[in-house]
Scaffold this active site. Structure first.
Site, PDB file in Angstrom:
ATOM      1  N   HIS A  76       3.801  -1.598  -4.284  1.00  0.00           N
ATOM      2  CA  HIS A  76       4.359  -2.315  -3.131  1.00  0.00           C
ATOM      3  C   HIS A  76       4.648  -1.341  -1.988  1.00  0.00           C
ATOM      4  CE1 HIS A  76       6.744  -5.000  -0.682  1.00  0.00           C
ATOM      5  NE2 HIS A  76       7.772  -4.178  -0.779  1.00  0.00           N
ATOM      6  N   GLN A  78       3.230   1.556  -1.360  1.00  0.00           N
ATOM      7  CA  GLN A  78       1.951   2.000  -0.800  1.00  0.00           C
ATOM      8  C   GLN A  78       1.356   0.921   0.100  1.00  0.00           C
ATOM      9  OE1 GLN A  78       2.384   5.393  -1.537  1.00  0.00           O
ATOM     10  NE2 GLN A  78       0.185   5.233  -1.411  1.00  0.00           N
ATOM     11  N   HIS A  80       2.945  -1.538   1.572  1.00  0.00           N
ATOM     12  CA  HIS A  80       3.842  -1.691   2.719  1.00  0.00           C
ATOM     13  C   HIS A  80       3.549  -0.611   3.766  1.00  0.00           C
ATOM     14  CE1 HIS A  80       7.435  -3.492   4.420  1.00  0.00           C
ATOM     15  NE2 HIS A  80       8.016  -2.312   4.526  1.00  0.00           N
TER      16      HIS A  80
END
Length: 108
Positions: A76, A78, A80
């Site tokens: 998540h 990465q 994001h």
């Protein structure tokens, strides 16, 4: 919370701040405030650089043989960060486009 989770949350935090600043840059440019738009793009870049530095520390650790457990939270973070970087790149284009549109209206 362990050290890895704390590091991951820092990536999410700085990525989110960068994304928010990029969106604020687009809004400022849309309103014709190009000085504020450029300042927000600068803020976005600084926040994303912080997130990227943290990400690089994890990568460098792996290169040294320090294995990082891949978790949904890390994925998540990465995702994001990469989306925030893309948005900042697009925001830069939007700011330039709004300014060009403004200039072309002045010329006519």
């Amino acid at each position: 919370m362990d050290n890895l989770e704390s590091t991951i949350f820092q990536i999410i935090l700085h990525g989110g701040n960068g994304k928010s600043s990029a969106m604020e840059a687009i809004m400022a440019a849309k309103q014709g405030n190009y000085t504020a738009a450029r300042e927000k793009l600068k803020e976005a870049g600084e926040a994303l650089n912080q997130a990227h530095t943290i990400q690089n520390s994890l990568i460098q650790g792996e290169v040294r043989g320090e294995r990082t457990e891949v978790s949904l939270l890390l994925v998540h973070a990465q995702d994001h960060l990469m989306n925030a970087i893309t948005l900042k790149d697009l925001a830069t284009e939007f700011v330039e486009l709004y300014e060009l549109l403004k200039l072309s209206k002045v010329d006519t």
